[in-house]
Design a protein around this motif. Sequence first.
Motif, mmCIF file in Angstrom:
data_model
loop_
_atom_site.group_PDB
_atom_site.id
_atom_site.type_symbol
_atom_site.label_atom_id
_atom_site.label_comp_id
_atom_site.label_asym_id
_atom_site.label_seq_id
_atom_site.Cartn_x
_atom_site.Cartn_y
_atom_site.Cartn_z
ATOM 1 N N ALA A 1 -21.164 -6.627 107.262
ATOM 2 C CA ALA A 1 -21.118 -7.961 107.888
ATOM 3 C C ALA A 1 -21.755 -8.996 106.965
ATOM 4 O O ALA A 1 -21.187 -10.081 106.738
ATOM 5 C CB ALA A 1 -21.818 -7.934 109.239
ATOM 6 N N TRP A 2 -22.934 -8.687 106.429
ATOM 7 C CA TRP A 2 -23.675 -9.617 105.570
ATOM 8 C C TRP A 2 -22.857 -9.981 104.337
ATOM 9 O O TRP A 2 -22.681 -11.162 104.028
ATOM 10 C CB TRP A 2 -24.998 -8.969 105.157
ATOM 11 C CG TRP A 2 -25.933 -9.883 104.441
ATOM 12 C CD1 TRP A 2 -26.110 -9.989 103.097
ATOM 13 C CD2 TRP A 2 -26.821 -10.820 105.043
ATOM 14 N NE1 TRP A 2 -27.058 -10.936 102.821
ATOM 15 C CE2 TRP A 2 -27.515 -11.461 103.995
ATOM 16 C CE3 TRP A 2 -27.106 -11.171 106.352
ATOM 17 C CZ2 TRP A 2 -28.468 -12.440 104.221
ATOM 18 C CZ3 TRP A 2 -28.059 -12.143 106.577
ATOM 19 C CH2 TRP A 2 -28.727 -12.767 105.526
ATOM 20 N N ASN A 3 -22.354 -8.966 103.653
ATOM 21 C CA ASN A 3 -21.611 -9.216 102.419
ATOM 22 C C ASN A 3 -20.234 -9.812 102.688
ATOM 23 O O ASN A 3 -19.746 -10.617 101.898
ATOM 24 C CB ASN A 3 -21.520 -7.947 101.581
ATOM 25 C CG ASN A 3 -22.875 -7.552 101.024
ATOM 26 O OD1 ASN A 3 -23.666 -8.405 100.626
ATOM 27 N ND2 ASN A 3 -23.156 -6.265 101.009
ATOM 28 N N SER A 4 -19.611 -9.450 103.802
ATOM 29 C CA SER A 4 -18.309 -10.043 104.158
ATOM 30 C C SER A 4 -18.452 -11.532 104.421
ATOM 31 O O SER A 4 -17.617 -12.328 103.974
ATOM 32 C CB SER A 4 -17.720 -9.351 105.389
ATOM 33 O OG SER A 4 -17.423 -8.006 105.100
ATOM 34 N N VAL A 5 -19.499 -11.921 105.118
ATOM 35 C CA VAL A 5 -19.742 -13.350 105.341
ATOM 36 C C VAL A 5 -19.957 -14.050 104.005
ATOM 37 O O VAL A 5 -19.437 -15.154 103.780
ATOM 38 C CB VAL A 5 -20.932 -13.567 106.304
ATOM 39 C CG1 VAL A 5 -21.371 -15.026 106.322
ATOM 40 C CG2 VAL A 5 -20.575 -13.107 107.710
ATOM 41 N N GLY A 6 -20.703 -13.421 103.107
ATOM 42 C CA GLY A 6 -20.903 -13.997 101.777
ATOM 43 C C GLY A 6 -19.608 -14.174 101.020
ATOM 44 O O GLY A 6 -19.375 -15.217 100.393
ATOM 45 N N VAL A 7 -18.727 -13.172 101.069
ATOM 46 C CA VAL A 7 -17.427 -13.254 100.388
ATOM 47 C C VAL A 7 -16.588 -14.376 100.999
ATOM 48 O O VAL A 7 -15.950 -15.149 100.274
ATOM 49 C CB VAL A 7 -16.685 -11.902 100.452
ATOM 50 C CG1 VAL A 7 -15.229 -12.048 100.046
ATOM 51 C CG2 VAL A 7 -17.383 -10.877 99.566
ATOM 52 N N ILE A 8 -16.597 -14.483 102.324
ATOM 53 C CA ILE A 8 -15.820 -15.536 102.997
ATOM 54 C C ILE A 8 -16.321 -16.912 102.585
ATOM 55 O O ILE A 8 -15.532 -17.808 102.260
ATOM 56 C CB ILE A 8 -15.858 -15.344 104.529
ATOM 57 C CG1 ILE A 8 -15.055 -14.101 104.923
ATOM 58 C CG2 ILE A 8 -15.362 -16.590 105.256
ATOM 59 C CD1 ILE A 8 -15.279 -13.648 106.354
ATOM 60 N N LEU A 9 -17.646 -17.107 102.590
ATOM 61 C CA LEU A 9 -18.214 -18.401 102.201
ATOM 62 C C LEU A 9 -17.893 -18.722 100.747
ATOM 63 O O LEU A 9 -17.527 -19.856 100.414
ATOM 64 C CB LEU A 9 -19.722 -18.409 102.432
ATOM 65 C CG LEU A 9 -20.169 -18.383 103.894
ATOM 66 C CD1 LEU A 9 -21.660 -18.102 103.990
ATOM 67 C CD2 LEU A 9 -19.816 -19.697 104.582
ATOM 68 N N LEU A 10 -18.024 -17.728 99.871
ATOM 69 C CA LEU A 10 -17.712 -17.930 98.464
ATOM 70 C C LEU A 10 -16.226 -18.241 98.277
ATOM 71 O O LEU A 10 -15.867 -19.139 97.509
ATOM 72 C CB LEU A 10 -18.111 -16.690 97.663
ATOM 73 C CG LEU A 10 -18.358 -16.865 96.183
ATOM 74 C CD1 LEU A 10 -19.420 -17.908 95.903
ATOM 75 C CD2 LEU A 10 -18.762 -15.534 95.572
ATOM 76 N N ALA A 11 -15.358 -17.535 98.999
ATOM 77 C CA ALA A 11 -13.912 -17.798 98.911
ATOM 78 C C ALA A 11 -13.583 -19.206 99.404
ATOM 79 O O ALA A 11 -12.738 -19.892 98.807
ATOM 80 C CB ALA A 11 -13.135 -16.752 99.707
ATOM 81 N N LEU A 12 -14.248 -19.638 100.468
ATOM 82 C CA LEU A 12 -14.056 -21.016 100.940
ATOM 83 C C LEU A 12 -14.454 -22.011 99.858
ATOM 84 O O LEU A 12 -13.756 -23.000 99.618
ATOM 85 C CB LEU A 12 -14.881 -21.280 102.206
ATOM 86 C CG LEU A 12 -14.309 -20.796 103.517
ATOM 87 C CD1 LEU A 12 -15.365 -20.891 104.621
ATOM 88 C CD2 LEU A 12 -13.085 -21.616 103.888
ATOM 89 N N GLY A 13 -15.586 -21.755 99.204
ATOM 90 C CA GLY A 13 -16.037 -22.643 98.138
ATOM 91 C C GLY A 13 -15.079 -22.669 96.969
ATOM 92 O O GLY A 13 -14.794 -23.733 96.407
ATOM 93 N N ILE A 14 -14.571 -21.514 96.602
ATOM 94 C CA ILE A 14 -13.609 -21.444 95.488
ATOM 95 C C ILE A 14 -12.320 -22.179 95.857
ATOM 96 O O ILE A 14 -11.793 -22.964 95.065
ATOM 97 C CB ILE A 14 -13.335 -19.982 95.100
ATOM 98 C CG1 ILE A 14 -14.581 -19.371 94.453
ATOM 99 C CG2 ILE A 14 -12.125 -19.878 94.163
ATOM 100 C CD1 ILE A 14 -14.519 -17.872 94.289
ATOM 101 N N ALA A 15 -11.826 -21.946 97.075
ATOM 102 C CA ALA A 15 -10.599 -22.620 97.517
ATOM 103 C C ALA A 15 -10.799 -24.132 97.550
ATOM 104 O O ALA A 15 -9.916 -24.896 97.125
ATOM 105 C CB ALA A 15 -10.175 -22.106 98.893
ATOM 106 N N GLN A 16 -11.951 -24.574 98.025
ATOM 107 C CA GLN A 16 -12.221 -26.016 98.063
ATOM 108 C C GLN A 16 -12.361 -26.588 96.658
ATOM 109 O O GLN A 16 -11.957 -27.725 96.410
ATOM 110 C CB GLN A 16 -13.470 -26.301 98.885
ATOM 111 C CG GLN A 16 -13.248 -26.110 100.362
ATOM 112 C CD GLN A 16 -14.500 -26.400 101.165
ATOM 113 O OE1 GLN A 16 -15.618 -26.193 100.701
ATOM 114 N NE2 GLN A 16 -14.311 -26.882 102.376
#
Length: 162
Positions: free
Chosen positions: A132-147
């Motif tokens: 859960a912890w690392n998945s949330v991190g990946v999602i946040l990082l992916a959002l940042g990369i996409a933005q």
Amino acid sequence: MPPRPASSSEDRPQPGRSLAVCALIGLAVMAAVDEIVFHQILHWHHFYDRSALGIGLLSDGLLHTFELLALVAGFFGFADLRRRNALVAAHGWAGFFLGLGAFQLFDGIVDHKLLRLHQIRYGVDVTPYDWAWNSVGVILLALGIAQTVRAERSARNRPASV
């Protein structure tokens, strides 16, 4: 301080600096969330759990100090960008999410697994917590990369100012 000329080179948008300053703020905000929620409210761990309670509390205090200094530095940078009319909001939001995700993943992978400074929780199977912890991190990082990609495309397609 003498007044600045009406149009100076400082008034140009600074997408790279906007991204970096807001990434620092995002990193500090996620450190604050971790420290406040998991260290103080839930009492799941301290930043450094491999010693006495006093050392754990000291390590939390040092993390809190780092987080506050990063927030102050980030907001001074943000205020300077705003004062110069150089803030690029799209890059700022991208940086914010990159900072959130970077802290989360660094903490989950480096602090939890590689250095074993602490675990998310003790006395339970940590596997679902780690996922859960690392998945949330990946999602946040992916959002940042996409933005970031979207902001860069938008900047390239924007006509140059005269």
